[in-house]
Design an enzyme around this catalytic site. Structure first.
Site, mmCIF file in Angstrom:
data_model
loop_
_atom_site.group_PDB
_atom_site.id
_atom_site.type_symbol
_atom_site.label_atom_id
_atom_site.label_comp_id
_atom_site.label_asym_id
_atom_site.label_seq_id
_atom_site.Cartn_x
_atom_site.Cartn_y
_atom_site.Cartn_z
ATOM 1 N N GLY A 109 0.758 -1.223 0.000
ATOM 2 C CA GLY A 109 0.000 0.000 0.000
ATOM 3 C C GLY A 109 0.796 1.285 0.000
ATOM 4 O O GLY A 109 2.022 1.298 0.043
ATOM 5 N N THR A 112 -0.278 6.574 4.510
ATOM 6 C CA THR A 112 -1.439 6.829 5.342
ATOM 7 C C THR A 112 -0.967 7.470 6.637
ATOM 8 O O THR A 112 0.234 7.655 6.854
ATOM 9 C CB THR A 112 -2.263 5.557 5.607
ATOM 10 O OG1 THR A 112 -3.538 5.930 6.149
ATOM 11 C CG2 THR A 112 -1.555 4.629 6.572
ATOM 12 N N GLY A 189 -2.126 -4.899 9.966
ATOM 13 C CA GLY A 189 -3.546 -5.181 10.126
ATOM 14 C C GLY A 189 -4.427 -4.003 9.790
ATOM 15 O O GLY A 189 -4.561 -3.637 8.625
ATOM 16 N N CYS A 207 -3.786 6.318 1.255
ATOM 17 C CA CYS A 207 -3.786 5.011 0.593
ATOM 18 C C CYS A 207 -3.727 5.125 -0.931
ATOM 19 O O CYS A 207 -4.045 4.176 -1.645
ATOM 20 C CB CYS A 207 -4.994 4.180 1.018
ATOM 21 S SG CYS A 207 -5.110 3.925 2.801
#
Length: 254
Positions: A109, A112, A189, A207
């Site tokens: 990813g 963030t 997670g 993201c």
């Protein structure tokens, strides 16, 4: 696997790097508990948080069991990114100037934000023992958060198909998900915005999704929802989705 215990390591507000260190100890313990694993097995899925840390396995009665979930609230603002989406030098300098830390993370990813008012959950699970494919595991994390939201009265929360991994309220992301999986052992997670200061997201494309917003439980429910408020529904939802019992520990694995 029904009823198999998963140890809960509830850290409270700690620096992001401290949560990563505890996570890495749990990963090392999970690998040691299973023994050598033949062949390659490292994959990453988009979304947020692991850096290599102290991976010593502690023995004796206080040893971390085969599976764990590390829960924390970031004590300070930090921007993280995974296998892609690292900020360039100018962007990194601008983010640091705002008082945030910067951390490269071993996950899939883009960039963030993690900070106070956000629940970070790093499950360390053995997907091979659970006979659970990686995509199924990510779907399980999404289902966990959707159940949590429904317990709080937020029935409109939903998961969307890739590339929109996470849990959403309309076009705004409520919970970001990003995992790492090595030799079938998961790490990282989810990051659930409870009462997070959402203005930190204004300085990035969260993201890597252009045109999408970010929201929080407090914003959606119209009342102040802290990380402590969501722990009980998180525990209930985790046990339902992953068919386990939770073993609560006062030992953070330091």
């Amino acid at each position: 696997m029904s009823g198999a215990p998963v140890r809960v390591l509830l850290l409270g507000p700690v620096p992001y790097a401290e949560a990563l260190r505890v996570q890495e100890r749990c990963v090392a313990a999970a690998r040691a508990a299973r023994g050598p694993t033949p062949g390659p097995g490292t994959r990453a899925v988009r979304g947020p948080a692991a850096l290599p840390g102290d991976s010593a396995v502690r023995g004796g009665p206080g040893a971390v069991p085969a599976e764990s979930v590390v829960l924390s609230e970031p004590a300070h603002p930090v921007y993280t990114w995974g296998l892609r989406g690292a900020p360039d030098a100018a962007a990194a300098a601008a983010l640091r100037a705002r008082g945030a830390g910067l951390v490269a993370a071993r996950r899939g990813g883009h960039i963030t934000f993690h900070g106070p008012g956000q629940l970070l959950a790093f499950p360390v699970l053995d997907l091979r023992r659970r006979r659970l494919p990686l995509r199924g595991y990510v779907a399980g994390l999404e289902a966990l958060v959707v159940r949590l939201c429904r317990r709080l009265g937020l029935g409109a929360a939903r998961a969307l198909p890739p590339p929109f991994t996470g849990v959403w309220m309309g076009d705004s992301k409520l919970c970001a998900i990003g995992v790492h999986c090595g030799n079938h052992i998961t790490s990282h997670g989810l990051a659930l915005n409870c009462c997070t200061d959402l203005t930190w997201f204004d300085h990035i494309v969260p993201c890597g999704l252009e045109g999408k917003g970010v929201t929080s439980l407090s914003h959606e429910l119209g009342r102040h929802i802290t990380v402590d408020h969501v722990l009980e529904p998180f525990f209930d939802s985790f046990q339902e989705v992953f068919d386990c019992t939770l073993d609560f520990s006062e030992d953070p694995g330091n």
